[in-house]
Write a protein that holds these residues in place. Structure first.
Motif, PDB file in Angstrom:
ATOM      1  N   ASN A  71       0.849  -1.171   0.000  1.00 32.12           N
ATOM      2  CA  ASN A  71       0.000   0.000   0.000  1.00 32.12           C
ATOM      3  C   ASN A  71       0.889   1.227   0.000  1.00 32.12           C
ATOM      4  O   ASN A  71       2.034   1.166   0.444  1.00 32.12           O
ATOM      5  CB  ASN A  71      -0.888  -0.041   1.251  1.00 32.12           C
ATOM      6  N   LEU A  72       0.358   2.327  -0.472  1.00 35.38           N
ATOM      7  CA  LEU A  72       1.150   3.562  -0.497  1.00 35.38           C
ATOM      8  C   LEU A  72       1.697   3.905   0.878  1.00 35.38           C
ATOM      9  O   LEU A  72       2.798   4.417   1.027  1.00 35.38           O
ATOM     10  CB  LEU A  72       0.283   4.716  -1.020  1.00 35.38           C
ATOM     11  N   GLY A  73       0.931   3.579   1.914  1.00 32.95           N
ATOM     12  CA  GLY A  73       1.385   3.925   3.255  1.00 32.95           C
ATOM     13  C   GLY A  73       2.004   2.783   4.032  1.00 32.95           C
ATOM     14  O   GLY A  73       2.475   2.974   5.146  1.00 32.95           O
ATOM     15  N   ARG A  74       2.038   1.569   3.478  1.00 35.92           N
ATOM     16  CA  ARG A  74       2.548   0.429   4.222  1.00 35.92           C
ATOM     17  C   ARG A  74       2.921  -0.681   3.253  1.00 35.92           C
ATOM     18  O   ARG A  74       2.133  -1.072   2.411  1.00 35.92           O
ATOM     19  CB  ARG A  74       1.459  -0.066   5.184  1.00 35.92           C
ATOM     20  N   ARG A  75       4.141  -1.198   3.382  1.00 34.68           N
ATOM     21  CA  ARG A  75       4.594  -2.225   2.446  1.00 34.68           C
ATOM     22  C   ARG A  75       4.531  -3.624   3.025  1.00 34.68           C
ATOM     23  O   ARG A  75       4.263  -4.576   2.293  1.00 34.68           O
ATOM     24  CB  ARG A  75       6.016  -1.916   2.000  1.00 34.68           C
ATOM     25  N   MET A  76       4.828  -3.768   4.323  1.00 37.89           N
ATOM     26  CA  MET A  76       4.856  -5.097   4.937  1.00 37.89           C
ATOM     27  C   MET A  76       4.314  -5.032   6.352  1.00 37.89           C
ATOM     28  O   MET A  76       4.367  -3.987   7.011  1.00 37.89           O
ATOM     29  CB  MET A  76       6.286  -5.656   4.971  1.00 37.89           C
ATOM     30  N   VAL A  77       3.831  -6.181   6.831  1.00 32.68           N
ATOM     31  CA  VAL A  77       3.461  -6.371   8.226  1.00 32.68           C
ATOM     32  C   VAL A  77       4.127  -7.672   8.644  1.00 32.68           C
ATOM     33  O   VAL A  77       3.684  -8.759   8.266  1.00 32.68           O
ATOM     34  CB  VAL A  77       1.939  -6.452   8.418  1.00 32.68           C
ATOM     35  N   GLY A  78       5.222  -7.582   9.403  1.00 37.63           N
ATOM     36  CA  GLY A  78       6.046  -8.762   9.612  1.00 37.63           C
ATOM     37  C   GLY A  78       6.521  -9.247   8.254  1.00 37.63           C
ATOM     38  O   GLY A  78       6.966  -8.464   7.420  1.00 37.63           O
ATOM     39  N   ALA A  79       6.401 -10.548   8.002  1.00 39.32           N
ATOM     40  CA  ALA A  79       6.779 -11.094   6.690  1.00 39.32           C
ATOM     41  C   ALA A  79       5.625 -11.065   5.691  1.00 39.32           C
ATOM     42  O   ALA A  79       5.812 -11.424   4.526  1.00 39.32           O
ATOM     43  CB  ALA A  79       7.286 -12.525   6.853  1.00 39.32           C
ATOM     44  N   TRP A  80       4.418 -10.657   6.123  1.00 39.73           N
ATOM     45  CA  TRP A  80       3.290 -10.540   5.203  1.00 39.73           C
ATOM     46  C   TRP A  80       3.549  -9.368   4.259  1.00 39.73           C
ATOM     47  O   TRP A  80       3.750  -8.239   4.701  1.00 39.73           O
ATOM     48  CB  TRP A  80       1.986 -10.304   5.972  1.00 39.73           C
ATOM     49  N   CYS A  81       3.530  -9.632   2.947  1.00 38.89           N
ATOM     50  CA  CYS A  81       3.957  -8.591   2.008  1.00 38.89           C
ATOM     51  C   CYS A  81       2.942  -8.338   0.891  1.00 38.89           C
ATOM     52  O   CYS A  81       3.174  -7.450   0.053  1.00 38.89           O
ATOM     53  CB  CYS A  81       5.311  -8.950   1.400  1.00 38.89           C
ATOM     54  N   PHE A  82       1.854  -9.087   0.853  1.00 36.81           N
ATOM     55  CA  PHE A  82       0.878  -8.937  -0.224  1.00 36.81           C
ATOM     56  C   PHE A  82      -0.467  -9.422   0.299  1.00 36.81           C
ATOM     57  O   PHE A  82      -0.566 -10.521   0.854  1.00 36.81           O
ATOM     58  CB  PHE A  82       1.311  -9.777  -1.425  1.00 36.81           C
ATOM     59  N   VAL A  83      -1.499  -8.577   0.164  1.00 40.66           N
ATOM     60  CA  VAL A  83      -2.844  -8.940   0.620  1.00 40.66           C
ATOM     61  C   VAL A  83      -3.860  -8.462  -0.404  1.00 40.66           C
ATOM     62  O   VAL A  83      -3.969  -7.260  -0.672  1.00 40.66           O
ATOM     63  CB  VAL A  83      -3.173  -8.316   1.992  1.00 40.66           C
ATOM     64  N   ASP A  84      -4.601  -9.393  -0.994  1.00 44.75           N
ATOM     65  CA  ASP A  84      -5.760  -9.105  -1.845  1.00 44.75           C
ATOM     66  C   ASP A  84      -7.010  -9.627  -1.160  1.00 44.75           C
ATOM     67  O   ASP A  84      -7.043 -10.771  -0.705  1.00 44.75           O
ATOM     68  CB  ASP A  84      -5.642  -9.797  -3.209  1.00 44.75           C
ATOM     69  N   HIS A  85      -8.046  -8.785  -1.108  1.00 46.15           N
ATOM     70  CA  HIS A  85      -9.345  -9.198  -0.577  1.00 46.15           C
ATOM     71  C   HIS A  85     -10.354  -9.120  -1.712  1.00 46.15           C
ATOM     72  O   HIS A  85     -10.440  -8.090  -2.391  1.00 46.15           O
ATOM     73  CB  HIS A  85      -9.753  -8.283   0.576  1.00 46.15           C
ATOM     74  N   TYR A  86     -11.116 -10.185  -1.944  1.00 43.33           N
ATOM     75  CA  TYR A  86     -12.071 -10.196  -3.043  1.00 43.33           C
ATOM     76  C   TYR A  86     -13.432 -10.689  -2.566  1.00 43.33           C
ATOM     77  O   TYR A  86     -13.535 -11.518  -1.669  1.00 43.33           O
ATOM     78  CB  TYR A  86     -11.571 -11.042  -4.217  1.00 43.33           C
ATOM     79  N   GLY A  87     -14.477 -10.132  -3.166  1.00 43.53           N
ATOM     80  CA  GLY A  87     -15.837 -10.543  -2.879  1.00 43.53           C
ATOM     81  C   GLY A  87     -16.435  -9.869  -1.655  1.00 43.53           C
ATOM     82  O   GLY A  87     -15.843  -8.954  -1.078  1.00 43.53           O
ATOM     83  N   PRO A  88     -17.649 -10.351  -1.250  1.00 45.70           N
ATOM     84  CA  PRO A  88     -18.387 -11.450  -1.879  1.00 45.70           C
ATOM     85  C   PRO A  88     -18.868 -11.069  -3.281  1.00 45.70           C
ATOM     86  O   PRO A  88     -19.481 -10.026  -3.465  1.00 45.70           O
ATOM     87  CB  PRO A  88     -19.573 -11.679  -0.941  1.00 45.70           C
ATOM     88  N   ASP A  89     -18.571 -11.941  -4.254  1.00 49.12           N
ATOM     89  CA  ASP A  89     -18.980 -11.750  -5.643  1.00 49.12           C
ATOM     90  C   ASP A  89     -19.996 -12.816  -6.021  1.00 49.12           C
ATOM     91  O   ASP A  89     -19.809 -13.995  -5.715  1.00 49.12           O
ATOM     92  CB  ASP A  89     -17.775 -11.853  -6.586  1.00 49.12           C
ATOM     93  N   ASP A  90     -21.062 -12.391  -6.710  1.00 55.13           N
ATOM     94  CA  ASP A  90     -22.043 -13.328  -7.228  1.00 55.13           C
ATOM     95  C   ASP A  90     -21.522 -13.873  -8.555  1.00 55.13           C
ATOM     96  O   ASP A  90     -21.480 -13.149  -9.549  1.00 55.13           O
ATOM     97  CB  ASP A  90     -23.389 -12.627  -7.416  1.00 55.13           C
TER      98      ASP A  90
END
Length: 319
Positions: A45-64
């Motif tokens: 994210n523009l304001g945050r690149r990592m949280v610990g070793a977590w480096c990529f997060v996509d959230h999707y849905g709920p999609d019909d």
């Protein structure tokens, strides 16, 4: 899951931990994924690149997706990271170059360790549920393990901690003395928290970890900050407990870990320590070497985008 951006900006990754508790609410950006899925990209994210070793997060849905193909991510490569597939609704069929073929269902852990090189595809099964809702997360591998042999794990049963109207399912790492069976290479936490409306709880956390909370559904006050779907709250380090209060029935992901010390370059679906490593990996993928072959996917594999004109350089926590 792949980063399908055909003009991916080089992501400067590394330690971004605050020295103490903070409350930094960040919103995701909308990114198309395949033909019919749009995700909210929350890390980097523009304001945050990592949280610990977590480096990529996509959230999707709920999609019909009742009348849609749903998720259709062609074969693509990874190196230097782990992928975590996490669903609340629907199912995803995973194939990889090791020969793995596994359907991942809600609240089951699909964990792929790319190590030195792997390729995989992800798709909604032909016969699928109406709704698709989940998250795709990456964990950066430390230098000592980033060339490990690739592997895929499926854990349909995960440990659960329950208290005070809260149910915490351990995805990866540990929380409050309970550990996930998934293989982790750094000290971290990944947990799916389900809260009933009105539930209030002070969740024990590690003082030396930095944390973030992603809302999957519903509304939750996290240390007094309202977190709703489409946002992630970065919390920094220095906490021994995390106050939570559910305004509605809700589900959130708690991500945390020891601040990642190493300097990284993350581009497209690769994590490396130099631009030269990235360029070599791209060449090998395009030439059809090193990353293996995914069998059974009905379609062509994904071509790598062009490298950026600017040099890809590793960076640490400072911008």
């Amino acid at each position: 899951m792949s980063n399908l951006d055909q003009k991916p900006a080089p992501a400067v990754c590394g330690r971004q931990a605050a020295t103490g508790p903070v409350k930094d609410l960040l919103t995701g950006r909308q990114v198309p994924l395949g033909e019919s899925t749009v995700v909210r990209r929350l890390l980097p994210n523009l304001g945050r690149r990592m949280v610990g070793a977590w480096c990529f997060v996509d959230h999707y849905g709920p999609d019909d997706i009742a009348d849609e193909p749903g998720m259709q991510v062609p074969p693509h490569p990874h190196m230097g990271l782990q992928t975590v597939s996490w669903l609340h609704e629907g199912s995803v069929l995973h194939r990889d170059s090791l020969g793995s073929l596994q359907t991942v269902r809600p609240r089951e852990l699909g964990l792929m360790t790319s190590g030195r090189a792997i390729s995989h595809s992800e798709e909604s099964p032909r016969e699928h549920a109406r709704l698709l809702h989940g998250a795709q997360l990456w964990v950066a591998l430390p230098d000592a393990h980033r060339r490990t042999a690739p592997a895929f794990e499926h854990h349909p049963e995960l440990p659960v901690v329950s208290a005070g109207g809260l149910e915490a399912r351990l995805i990866l790492g540990s929380l409050d003395g309970t550990a996930s069976p998934g293989t982790a290479y750094t000290a971290l936490t990944g947990a799916d928290l389900t809260l009933r409306e009105g539930a209030a709880h002070r969740l024990p956390v590690e003082e030396g970890f930095e944390y973030a909370v992603l809302a999957m559904s519903g509304s939750v006050d996290v240390d007094g900050v309202l977190v709703e779907p489409g946002s992630i709250l970065y919390l920094g380090c220095g906490r021994r407990e995390l106050p939570l209060r559910a305004r509605t029935d809700a589900a959130v992901l708690l991500l945390g870990g020891e601040p990642f010390e190493e300097r990284l370059v993350m581009w497209w679906n690769f994590i490396a320590r130099s631009g030269e490593e990235i360029a070599q990996a791209r060449t090998e993928w395009m030439e059809g070497s090193r990353f293996g072959e995914v069998h059974g996917y009905d379609g062509a594999r994904l071509a790598a985008p062009a490298l950026p004109a600017v040099p890809l350089r590793p960076r640490g926590r400072a911008r």
